[in-house]
Design an enzyme around this catalytic site. Structure first.
Site, mmCIF file in Angstrom:
data_model
loop_
_atom_site.group_PDB
_atom_site.id
_atom_site.type_symbol
_atom_site.label_atom_id
_atom_site.label_comp_id
_atom_site.label_asym_id
_atom_site.label_seq_id
_atom_site.Cartn_x
_atom_site.Cartn_y
_atom_site.Cartn_z
ATOM 1 C CG ASP A 78 -2.154 -0.847 0.880
ATOM 2 O OD1 ASP A 78 -2.231 -1.554 0.019
ATOM 3 O OD2 ASP A 78 -3.197 -0.538 1.652
ATOM 4 C CB CYS A 119 1.147 -5.791 3.725
ATOM 5 S SG CYS A 119 2.977 -5.615 4.012
ATOM 6 C CE LYS A 121 -6.560 -2.366 1.805
ATOM 7 N NZ LYS A 121 -5.195 -1.561 2.387
ATOM 8 C CB CYS A 190 5.029 0.522 7.997
ATOM 9 S SG CYS A 190 5.382 0.609 6.240
ATOM 10 C CD GLU A 438 -4.824 2.347 2.882
ATOM 11 O OE1 GLU A 438 -5.073 1.461 3.331
ATOM 12 O OE2 GLU A 438 -3.634 2.897 3.037
ATOM 13 C CB SER A 464 -2.889 5.097 5.484
ATOM 14 O OG SER A 464 -1.703 4.386 6.329
#
Length: 538
Positions: A78, A119, A121, A190, A438, A464
Site C-alpha cells: 500500500d 500487509c 489487504k 511498517c 487510502e 491508511s
C-alpha cells in the site's frame, strides 16, 4: 483425509503420478497434505522475508508428520501504491487473494493450511479464505519492521510522508533525502500500528496465531521459532479436528474489535472484520463497533496516535499484555489455535507495564480509538480514528473546500489551505473510485504542515492506518451513489460532534433536494479488475 480424494485408490494413479513429479515420496501418500499459503514477493518490504519463514513452517509440518506444499498469492504494498492510480487496486486485491487461495485449497484437497502474510489487504484476503474453506489452519504474520533512526529519534514510513508536508514549512530537501533512505531499515510491516500491524494484532486476538506472533519483529530469530512451532501446531489442530469455525465465533470477533479499540488501531478494520465474519454468517454492524468502542478505554499510544512503535509494544509483552490488561472486558471462553481457551492462557500473560500498555484504571482516554459518526452528511455512517486526536478535540466546524479526486486535493493542499477548512475528497468510494483509495498523501501533507488539528478532511474513500488528525472516511452513501457528500459545495458549513457521533451538512432539505435534482454521476470508462469491483462490490 480430504487429500485422499487425490491420493487413494487405483483410479487416482494419474493424480499420484503428478504428485510424484513434484518430488513427493511414496510414503507421503499416507500423510496429510498441508498447504503453506505464502505471500512472499520481492516488492513488498513486509513480504521479502517470508520465503525464509516458510522454510521453518515446512520443517515443523514435516517433523509433526505432514507433507508441506507451498503456493504463493499476490500482494500489494500500500505504501508504494499510495497517492496514484495504483491504490485503486489495493482493496480489490483482497478479494482476488481470497478467491485464489480458495481455488488452490479446494482444487487440490489440502487437509490443513498455514497462512503466511504481513500487509494491509493480504492478511484480510488470507483470513477470508481461511474462514471460507474452513480446514484446520493457523496464521503466521510476518512481523513488524524495526523503526529507523534520524536526528536522535525513531522514524518510520509515515515520518517520510509527513516530511513532504514539512517542506511547505521550510524544511530541508536534504533532510528529506536522508530520511527516505533510513526510515524503513529492512524487512517487515511498517513500524507503527498502521493497518498491517493492526491486522496482525487482530489475528492474534482472534486466536488464529500463536501468542506473541503479532509483535515479534521480522528480523527476530524468535519469528523463525514461531514459524516452526506453527507448522507443528497445525498438525495438532488437524489431529483434533479444530477448524477456523470453532475459533471464529461471534465472541472472538467481539474480542478482536475490543483489542482494536484499546490499541487505537486502523480504521480499515471496519472494512475487513465484517467481510471476514460474513463468511461465517456473523454480522458485525457499524453500531457494534461504536458500542464496543464507547465502553473500551484506549490503553496504548502507538504510532500514529502517539510516540510508541511496535518495537515498544514487543518489549512489554505484545498483544498478550494488552489481552491481560483488558481481560475483565473480554470473552475468555473462546478457543485459540493453541488448543486452549483464552481463559486458560490469560494467567500466563505479562501484566501491562503501565505506560506503553496502560491499565483499565489509568487509560490514555476513557473510550476506544474508533468512533462511528452519522448525520445529514453520512446517513449510513462514517469512521474516524479518535485515538489519533487530542482528547479535548471533540467538536469541529468549518467551511467546505471540495475536491473530486485525491489528486485534486493534493494539488490544492500544496497550493495552500486555511485553518478551519473542511476538505472534502469525493468520488473515491468503492464504486466511485473505484477501489476506495487510502488518503494518506493528503492527510500526511496536512499533518506535516502542522494543521492536523485545525483542518478537517472528509472522504468517501478510506485512510491508511498511518493517518492522524480530524480525518473522517468511509462516508456512506458514497458520492457516486448520489450520497449527500456528492452535493456539497464550496463554502457549505459542516459540523462534527464526536461525543454525539454526528456529522452534518448545514444546509436546508430544500436546498439539498434542489442540488440532488441537478446532480448526475461523472462519466468514466472502466475495464478489467476495476470494472468488476465497481459493479459487484458489496
Amino acid at each position: 483425509m480430504r487429500s485422499d480424494t487425490v491420493k487413494k485408490g487405483v483410479e487416482r494413479a494419474p493424480h499420484r503420478s503428478l504428485l510424484y513429479a513434484t518430488g513427493l515420496a511414496e510414503g507421503d501418500m499416507d500423510k496429510p497434505l498441508v498447504a503453506i499459503v505464502n505471500s512472499w514477493n520481492e516488492i513488498v518490504p513486509g513480504h521479502v522475508h517470508l520465503d525464509r519463514l516458510a522454510k521453518y513452517v515446512a520443517m515443523g509440518v514435516r517433523a509433526a508428520g505432514g507433507v508441506p506444499i507451498q503456493f504463493n498469492t499476490i500482494g500489494v504494498c500500500d505504501g508504494i501504491a499510495m497517492g496514484h492510480i495504483g491504490m485503486k487496486y489495493s482493496l480489490p486485491s483482497r478479494e482476488i487473494i481470497a478467491d485464489s487461495v480458495e481455488i488452490m485449497l479446494e482444487a487440490h484437497r489440502f487437509d490443513a493450511a498455514v497462512f503466511i502474510a504481513s500487509c494491509d489487504k493480504i492478511v484480510p484476503g488470507h483470513l477470508i479464505a481461511l474462514a471460507r474453506v474452513n480446514i484446520p489452519s493457523i496464521f503466521v504474520t510476518g512481523g513488524p519492521m524495526m523503526p529507523g533512526f534520524f536526528k536522535d529519534k525513531n522514524v518510520d514510513l509515515i515520518s517520510v510522508f509527513e516530511a513532504v508536508g514539512e517542506l511547505k514549512k521550510g524544511a530541508s530537501e536534504m533532510d528529506l533525502n536522508l530520511l527516505e533512505k533510513i526510515a524503513c531499515p529492512g524487512p517487515g510491516s511498517c513500524a507503527g500500528l498502521f493497518t498491517a500491524n493492526t491486522m496482525a494484532c487482530i489475528v492474534e486476538a482472534l486466536g488464529l496465531s500463536l501468542p506473541y506472533t503479532a509483535a515479534t519483529h521480522a528480523v527476530d530469530a524468535s519469528k523463525k521459532r514461531i514459524a516452526y512451532n506453527s507448522g507443528v501446531q497445525v498438525m495438532k489442530l488437524l489431529d483434533k479436528g479444530i477448524c477456523p469455525s470453532d475459533i471464529l465465533t461471534p465472541e472472538s470477533f467481539y474480542n478482536a474489535i475490543r483489542i482494536d479499540c484499546a490499541l487505537g488501531g486502523s480504521t480499515n478494520t471496519v472494512l475487513h472484520l465484517p467481510r471476514i465474519a460474513r463468511e461465517l454468517n456473523i454480522d458485525l454492524s457499524l453500531e457494534l463497533f461504536d458500542e464496543i468502542s464507547r465502553e473500551t478505554p484506549t490503553l496504548t499510544k502507538l504510532r500514529p496516535s502517539g510516540p510508541y512503535f511496535m518495537w515498544d509494544l514487543f518489549k512489554v509483552g505484545g498483544v498478550p499484555a494488552v489481552l491481560k490488561a483488558l481481560s475483565e472486558k473480554l470473552e475468555l471462553d473462546v478457543l485459540t489455535v493453541t488448543g486452549k481457551t483464552l481463559r486458560e492462557l490469560i494467567s500466563t500473560y505479562p501484566d501491562p507495564d503501565g505506560e506503553v500498555v496502560r491499565t483499565l484504571n489509568n487509560p490514555y482516554r476513557p473510550d476506544g480509538g474508533i468512533a462511528i459518526l452519522w448525520g445529514s452528511l453520512a446517513p449510513k455512517g462514517a469512521v474516524i480514528k479518535t485515538a489519533a486526536l487530542p482528547l479535548e478535540l471533540n467538536h469541529f466546524e468549518g467551511e467546505a473546500h471540495v475536491f473530486n479526486s485525491e489528486e485534486e486535493a493534493v494539488k490544492g493542499i500544496m497550493e495552500g489551505v486555511s485553518e478551519g477548512e473542511v476538505i472534502i475528497i469525493r468520488y473515491e468510494g468503492p464504486k466511485g473510485g473505484p477501489g476506495m483509495r487510502e488518503m494518506l498523501a493528503p492527510t500526511s501533507l496536512i499533518a506535516g504542515m502542522g494543521m492536523d488539528t485545525s483542518v478537517a478532511l472528509i472522504t468517501d474513500g478510506r485512510f491508511s492506518g498511518g493517518t492522524r488528525g480530524i480525518s473522517i472516511g468511509h462516508v456512506s452513501p458514497e458520492a457516486y451513489e448520489g450520497g449527500p457528500i456528492a452535493l456539497v459545495e464550496n463554502g457549505d458549513k459542516i459540523t462534527i460532534d464526536i461525543p454525539s457521533r454526528k456529522i452534518d451538512l448545514k444546509i436546508s432539505e430544500e436546498e439539498l433536494e434542489m442540488r440532488r435534482r441537478k446532480w448526475s454521476p461523472p462519466k468514466r470508462k472502466l475495464r478489467g479488475v476495476l470494472k468488476s469491483f465497481a459493479e459487484f462490490y458489496l
